[in-house]
Design a protein around this motif. Structure first.
Motif: not given
Length: 183
Positions: A1-17, A19-22, A105-112
């Protein structure tokens, strides 16, 4: 549910993360490439040395039948086994580091995916150095039979590069393990 919520800028949590960590992702890519390139070179040098050592045997071959002079000696068996294990370990590490270099070198590749490949590469490159030093000591034992003190001194001194390499890799190894456990 939280994963699909958008902030005031219209970004989902994953998209915001993302963007902020490019810059962090770019830095991570560059570090992974640089590290893998360096270890690929080291592994390739070990492969070259160990391959040549397998065909340039200590003591050479008997000129009449081509059989190695030291065949049947314990030190020769240790030399051949250590040489083969070093060659296999360094080949495995090079292939793993090439796998990292050719990663998306996708973002998820850095997890495991990338950390596991890096751990496997580090472990196998370390083992290849250990086996290379064992092969070196076994070759000295064959060539310097009767000079036990020189062989013992060489074995003791062979521990130095292994220890230095282990200590230099230890922090990186622990950081990767901790990161994998947390993710």
């Amino acid at each position: 549910m939280c994963k699909e919520s958008k902030n005031a800028g219209g970004l989902k949590p994953n998209e915001l993360f993302t963007k902020n960590h490019e810059q962090l992702l770019k830095d991570g890519r560059q570090w992974a490439k640089d590290t893998s390139s360096s270890f690929t070179i080291v592994g390739t040098l070990i492969i070259t040395i160990m391959f040549a050592a397998a065909f340039t045997l200590p003591g050479g071959n008997n000129q009449n039948n081509g059989i190695p002079v030291f065949l049947g000696k314990d030190a020769f068996s240790l030399f051949i086994i250590a040489d083969a294990l070093s060659l296999i370990a360094s080949s495995s590490s090079v292939l793993m580091f090439i796998g990292i270099l050719t990663s998306r070198y996708a973002e998820k590749d850095f997890n495991t995916s990338l950390p596991i490949k890096l751990l496997f590469g580090l472990i196998t490159i370390f083992l290849s150095v250990v086996f290379m030093m064992c092969a070196f000591c076994a070759a000295l034992a064959m060539m310097l039979k009767g000079y036990r003190w020189i062989v013992i001194a060489a074995i003791v001194l062979a521990i130095i590069p292994i220890s230095v390499f282990m200590l230099s890799l230890l922090r990186l190894f622990l950081e990767i393990c901790i990161s994998l456990v947390r993710s």
